[in-house]
Design a protein around this motif. Sequence first.
Motif, PDB file in Angstrom:
ATOM      1  N   LEU A 274       0.773  -1.189  -0.003  1.00 56.58           N
ATOM      2  CA  LEU A 274      -0.108   0.123  -0.163  1.00 56.58           C
ATOM      3  C   LEU A 274       0.788   1.299  -0.042  1.00 56.58           C
ATOM      4  CD1 LEU A 274      -2.669   1.605   0.183  1.00 56.58           C
ATOM      5  CD2 LEU A 274      -2.625   1.179   2.835  1.00 56.58           C
ATOM      6  N   TYR A 275       0.780   2.065  -0.849  1.00 59.67           N
ATOM      7  CA  TYR A 275       1.353   3.406  -0.934  1.00 59.67           C
ATOM      8  C   TYR A 275       0.326   4.567  -0.651  1.00 59.67           C
ATOM      9  CZ  TYR A 275       5.404   1.459  -3.385  1.00 59.67           C
ATOM     10  OH  TYR A 275       6.413   0.600  -3.574  1.00 59.67           O
ATOM     11  N   ILE A 276       0.828   5.576  -0.233  1.00 62.91           N
ATOM     12  CA  ILE A 276      -0.005   6.721   0.186  1.00 62.91           C
ATOM     13  C   ILE A 276       0.488   7.882  -0.547  1.00 62.91           C
ATOM     14  CG2 ILE A 276      -1.078   5.809   2.438  1.00 62.91           C
ATOM     15  CD1 ILE A 276       0.856   7.943   3.835  1.00 62.91           C
ATOM     16  N   SER A 277      -0.271   8.742  -0.884  1.00 63.03           N
ATOM     17  CA  SER A 277       0.165   9.883  -1.594  1.00 63.03           C
ATOM     18  C   SER A 277       0.765  10.743  -0.800  1.00 63.03           C
ATOM     19  CB  SER A 277      -0.803  10.738  -2.318  1.00 63.03           C
ATOM     20  OG  SER A 277      -1.867  11.102  -1.373  1.00 63.03           O
ATOM     21  N   CYS A 278       2.027  11.242  -1.165  1.00 60.72           N
ATOM     22  CA  CYS A 278       3.109  11.961  -0.183  1.00 60.72           C
ATOM     23  C   CYS A 278       2.353  13.250   0.474  1.00 60.72           C
ATOM     24  CB  CYS A 278       4.265  12.373  -0.699  1.00 60.72           C
ATOM     25  SG  CYS A 278       5.420  13.337   0.238  1.00 60.72           S
ATOM     26  N   PHE A 279       2.174  13.053   1.940  1.00 63.46           N
ATOM     27  CA  PHE A 279       1.347  14.333   2.391  1.00 63.46           C
ATOM     28  C   PHE A 279       2.267  15.324   2.872  1.00 63.46           C
ATOM     29  CE2 PHE A 279       2.643  11.108   5.559  1.00 63.46           C
ATOM     30  CZ  PHE A 279       3.445  11.865   6.277  1.00 63.46           C
ATOM     31  N   ILE A 280       3.689  15.223   2.423  1.00 68.67           N
ATOM     32  CA  ILE A 280       4.803  16.485   2.687  1.00 68.67           C
ATOM     33  C   ILE A 280       4.725  17.016   1.315  1.00 68.67           C
ATOM     34  CG2 ILE A 280       6.859  16.933   3.037  1.00 68.67           C
ATOM     35  CD1 ILE A 280       6.794  14.285   4.527  1.00 68.67           C
ATOM     36  N   CYS A 281       4.783  16.662   0.284  1.00 65.02           N
ATOM     37  CA  CYS A 281       4.825  17.717  -1.081  1.00 65.02           C
ATOM     38  C   CYS A 281       3.134  17.421  -1.756  1.00 65.02           C
ATOM     39  CB  CYS A 281       5.949  16.850  -1.837  1.00 65.02           C
ATOM     40  SG  CYS A 281       5.610  15.178  -2.666  1.00 65.02           S
ATOM     41  N   GLY A 282       2.316  16.887  -1.314  1.00 64.75           N
ATOM     42  CA  GLY A 282       1.128  16.679  -1.861  1.00 64.75           C
ATOM     43  C   GLY A 282       1.102  15.903  -3.179  1.00 64.75           C
ATOM     44  N   GLY A 283       2.075  14.854  -3.132  1.00 65.49           N
ATOM     45  CA  GLY A 283       2.324  14.017  -4.293  1.00 65.49           C
ATOM     46  C   GLY A 283       2.738  14.726  -5.576  1.00 65.49           C
ATOM     47  N   THR A 284       3.301  15.918  -5.439  1.00 65.90           N
ATOM     48  CA  THR A 284       3.996  16.402  -6.481  1.00 65.90           C
ATOM     49  C   THR A 284       5.768  16.005  -6.765  1.00 65.90           C
ATOM     50  OG1 THR A 284       4.780  18.421  -5.164  1.00 65.90           O
ATOM     51  CG2 THR A 284       2.872  18.584  -6.350  1.00 65.90           C
ATOM     52  N   GLY A 285       6.282  15.554  -5.478  1.00 60.06           N
ATOM     53  CA  GLY A 285       7.641  14.864  -5.631  1.00 60.06           C
ATOM     54  C   GLY A 285       8.663  16.449  -5.418  1.00 60.06           C
ATOM     55  N   LYS A 286       8.037  17.510  -5.266  1.00 62.25           N
ATOM     56  CA  LYS A 286       8.843  18.615  -5.135  1.00 62.25           C
ATOM     57  C   LYS A 286       8.298  19.506  -3.843  1.00 62.25           C
ATOM     58  CE  LYS A 286      11.089  19.866  -9.312  1.00 62.25           C
ATOM     59  NZ  LYS A 286      10.686  18.897 -10.361  1.00 62.25           N
ATOM     60  N   ARG A 287       9.383  20.055  -3.258  1.00 58.97           N
ATOM     61  CA  ARG A 287       9.042  21.104  -2.147  1.00 58.97           C
ATOM     62  C   ARG A 287       9.654  22.413  -2.798  1.00 58.97           C
ATOM     63  NH1 ARG A 287      10.541  18.327   3.202  1.00 58.97           N
ATOM     64  NH2 ARG A 287       9.154  19.735   4.257  1.00 58.97           N
ATOM     65  N   GLY A 288       8.975  23.374  -3.200  1.00 59.92           N
ATOM     66  CA  GLY A 288       9.334  24.427  -3.902  1.00 59.92           C
ATOM     67  C   GLY A 288      10.041  23.892  -5.191  1.00 59.92           C
ATOM     68  N   SER A 289      11.333  24.494  -5.033  1.00 56.00           N
ATOM     69  CA  SER A 289      12.207  23.900  -6.198  1.00 56.00           C
ATOM     70  C   SER A 289      13.085  22.776  -5.744  1.00 56.00           C
ATOM     71  CB  SER A 289      13.323  25.255  -6.960  1.00 56.00           C
ATOM     72  OG  SER A 289      13.784  25.721  -5.434  1.00 56.00           O
TER      73      SER A 289
END
Length: 378
Positions: free
Chosen positions: A288-303
């Motif tokens: 089971l994978y969850i969408s990343c609750f840190i980057c909201g699933g985008t894979g990026k934090r700012g740049s």
Amino acid sequence: MTAHSKFTVAYTVHKLTDYSPAALGKAAIECVSACSSEASAVRNEADLKAFRDRWLARKHGILTQINDLWLKGAPKESKREAGIRVNELKVRIQELVDGAHVSAVQPEIAVDRVDLSLPGIHRPIGAEHPVLRASREMCAVFQRMGYSVAEGPVVETDYYNFEALNFPPNHPARDTQDTLFIAGQESKPQREKLLLRTHTSPVQIRTMERLRPPIRIVIPGVVHRNDPPDASHSPMFHQIEGLAVDTNITFGDLKGTLDYAMKDFFGSSVKTSFRPSFFPFTEPSAELYISCFICGGTGKRGSDPCRPCKQTGWIEILGCGMVDPNVFEFVKDNGYDPKKVSGFAWGMGADRVALLKYGVDDLQLFFHGDVRFLAQWA
Ligand code: DAH
């Protein structure tokens, strides 16, 4: 006044006539209890010196007398037994004399130095460890859905840890969970050998042996594996396991339950994704994978790249699946006929959940016991 003169009948060493183990034991007990009551009568330095001389003096001390009267006087065949006893006695008496020293000398110092005007010693109250806290909160999510909490032993048998979970002896799946076996069990049959459990899954079997279906349980606990420590591994870690068994349980129940639990724990915007996998005790199996609750699933934090999800937008959170009918076969007699019942199970790393939830980037920090780190959860 000497310490022993306070007693009406002071202890004296007698010659032994009976050297049976019972008689030796009785004589040793009498001697130790005499020494112990004399030790408690020691009040000051003078008492202490008299007490120490009486028991330990080289020339006529009680230990020397015991050596002469019990050991040297022992018949040949009893020498060994008597020697062992006398040595034990020496150690015990030395301890009592050392202990008396402390109780005789300390109170006098303490009384002189207590300053009642000083503030008291503050003993800080501890806090729940972050891993246990995350684990408790995750269990609570399931308890709100009607699950009960079950626990089992950390030292487990090969049978429960592997065999009854459909890892046959010598099956390669065992390699993924290498662990420590308790030493000196070479003569035992494989299934009885004791080891440090590698997962909480054996508690599935233990619980099904104890309770008839339907069951819904969560199982928190400590597990061990032959994994060298690094930022995401530890030879000791924590898991939380789940098991639901009833008639007509489907993969849909598994998905619905876990999707609901992840939203409850990590936040309602979290999405779930199930990908095929393999575990010997479930069929089919999934991760089971969850969408990343840190980057909201985008894979990026700012740049910057998002580290917890390795820029993928997804975080693997647990293994799960439908209970393999072969597993039910082991507990069939307690109402788990694989033709009649079905169930799902899952297992997750509690430490990993805590890392994610609290934004910690090194697992080792949890286990170093540094109060500056742990106090953040106080
Ligand atoms: N016991 C597995 C492990 O430690 C985790 C796991 C996977 C548990 C699937 C389960 C399950 O109950 O259904 O790797």
